[in-house]
Every structure is written in structure tokens, then in C-alpha cells.
Write a protein that holds these residues in place. Structure first.
Motif, short mmCIF file in Angstrom:
data_model
loop_
_atom_site.label_atom_id
_atom_site.label_comp_id
_atom_site.label_asym_id
_atom_site.label_seq_id
_atom_site.Cartn_x
_atom_site.Cartn_y
_atom_site.Cartn_z
N ASP A 175 -2.55 -1.86 -3.03
CA ASP A 175 -1.54 -2.75 -2.44
C ASP A 175 -0.44 -3.15 -3.41
O ASP A 175 0.40 -3.98 -3.07
CB ASP A 175 -2.23 -4.00 -1.89
N ASN A 176 -0.41 -2.57 -4.60
CA ASN A 176 0.58 -2.96 -5.60
C ASN A 176 1.57 -1.85 -5.94
O ASN A 176 2.15 -1.84 -7.03
CB ASN A 176 -0.12 -3.44 -6.88
N ALA A 177 1.74 -0.92 -5.03
CA ALA A 177 2.70 0.16 -5.28
C ALA A 177 4.12 -0.37 -5.20
O ALA A 177 4.41 -1.31 -4.45
CB ALA A 177 2.51 1.27 -4.24
N GLU A 178 4.99 0.23 -5.99
CA GLU A 178 6.43 -0.02 -5.87
C GLU A 178 7.10 1.34 -5.73
O GLU A 178 6.94 2.22 -6.59
CB GLU A 178 6.99 -0.76 -7.08
N ASN A 182 0.86 -1.18 0.00
CA ASN A 182 0.00 0.00 0.00
C ASN A 182 0.90 1.23 0.00
O ASN A 182 1.77 1.36 0.87
CB ASN A 182 -0.91 -0.02 1.22
N MET A 183 0.70 2.13 -0.95
CA MET A 183 1.62 3.24 -1.14
C MET A 183 1.87 4.03 0.14
O MET A 183 3.02 4.22 0.54
CB MET A 183 1.12 4.17 -2.24
N VAL A 184 0.85 4.48 0.81
CA VAL A 184 1.02 5.32 1.99
C VAL A 184 1.57 4.51 3.17
O VAL A 184 2.54 4.89 3.81
CB VAL A 184 -0.32 6.01 2.36
N GLN A 185 0.94 3.38 3.43
CA GLN A 185 1.32 2.56 4.59
C GLN A 185 2.74 1.99 4.45
O GLN A 185 3.54 2.03 5.37
CB GLN A 185 0.31 1.43 4.77
N GLU A 214 11.14 7.49 -5.00
CA GLU A 214 10.84 7.49 -6.43
C GLU A 214 9.69 6.50 -6.65
O GLU A 214 9.86 5.30 -6.45
CB GLU A 214 12.07 7.08 -7.23
N TYR A 215 8.53 7.03 -7.00
CA TYR A 215 7.32 6.22 -7.16
C TYR A 215 7.32 5.61 -8.56
O TYR A 215 7.23 6.32 -9.55
CB TYR A 215 6.08 7.09 -6.91
#
Length: 154
Positions: free
Chosen positions: A142-145, A107-110, A134-135
Motif C-alpha cells: 500500500d506504499n507504492a508511489e 497499492n501498486m496494481v490497484q 514511472e515506478y
């Protein structure tokens, strides 16, 4: 939580976006940084920046003394191949040098918040000159890297 990282050497990067001053003990810190992200995307700043080097967004932290209570500059930006004309944007040069590179998934924020909590507890030879996120994608679920780079002393 143990986090693995690799040591990488980066070339200097030019980043353009919006910035504000804050510190890690301020009750307003999350609102300040969140406000920068909101302005960057929702007020058309990202779309208006010319000569982007890629489509990735950057969260950059500079001008920091290394003391938890010290103010620093937070920027939300993107890498550019050249400086834009005029002074409508905040400009930052990410210095060339050695960085500890962490790769975060989830999750990007968490996931990013948890990674920073762990990084702050690690004994890294930090330069406190420039750290950045670097996003790699814009998945807020839930698929952020996200790649987090911590500036190291030479």
C-alpha cells in the motif's frame, strides 16, 4: 474520482526493456502486460541492462491511434544513458514535450488501474504518441508511489 495533475515539460528519454503489442479491449491485455513485468524482473532482463539512468522501472505505451480498440506497443523498461550494444532488447525513445503528470499512491496494481480508469474519462488534449508510468519504488503493497505521464498535444 477527480485527479489532480501538473503540466511538465520533459527532455527526450531512452528506455530499454521488453515489449509486446496489445489493446485495451483484448481479454489477454492484463496477461500480456503482466507477462512483460514478469520477464523483465524474473528472467534477469532488468539486471542485464547496462547504463541505467536510475533504478526506476517504466511502463510505456506507444504507437497508439487513440481508438480504444486500436493496438499499441506496451514496454516494460528502464531509462538508460545510452543504447546497449546488440539487439537483445526493445528500445523506445520517450519524446520530449509536454505531459500531464499524475502522482499515484497506494497499492501498486490497484492504484495504477484506478488512475488509468479516471484518466481515460478526463478531457485531456492527448497526443496519443507516448504515455508512461514511472515506478518510484518497488513497494507492491500500500506504499507504492507511481508517476503517470500522459503525452499532450503541443
Amino acid at each position: 474520482m477527480k485527479m489532480d495533475y501538473e503540466i511538465v515539460t520533459l527532455e527526450e528519454k531512452t528506455a530499454v526493456g521488453v515489449s509486446a503489442r496489445t489493446n485495451n479491449t483484448s481479454p489477454e491485455m492484463s496477461a500480456v502486460i503482466g507477462g512483460l513485468w514478469n520477464r523483465f524482473y524474473n528472467e534477469g532482463i532488468y539486471a542485464s541492462i547496462p547504463k541505467k539512468a536510475n533504478a526506476r522501472a517504466l511502463g510505456i505505451y506507444t504507437d497508439y491511434a487513440g481508438d480504444e480498440k486500436a493496438d499499441y506497443t506496451a514496454l516494460v523498461a528502464c531509462e538508460t544513458t545510452e543504447l546497449p550494444a546488440g539487439n537483445d532488447y526493445a528500445v523506445c525513445r520517450i519524446p520530449a514535450g509536454k505531459y500531464a503528470k499524475f502522482v499515484v499512491h497506494g497499492n501498486m496494481v490497484q492504484a495504477v488501474a484506478e488512475a488509468w480508469q479516471t484518466i481515460w474519462q478526463m478531457e485531456l488534449p492527448r497526443s496519443f504518441q507516448c504515455d508512461f508510468e514511472e515506478y518510484q519504488n518497488d513497494d507492491m503493497g500500500d506504499n507504492a508511489e507511481v508517476h503517470i505521464y500522459i503525452g499532450l498535444k503541443e
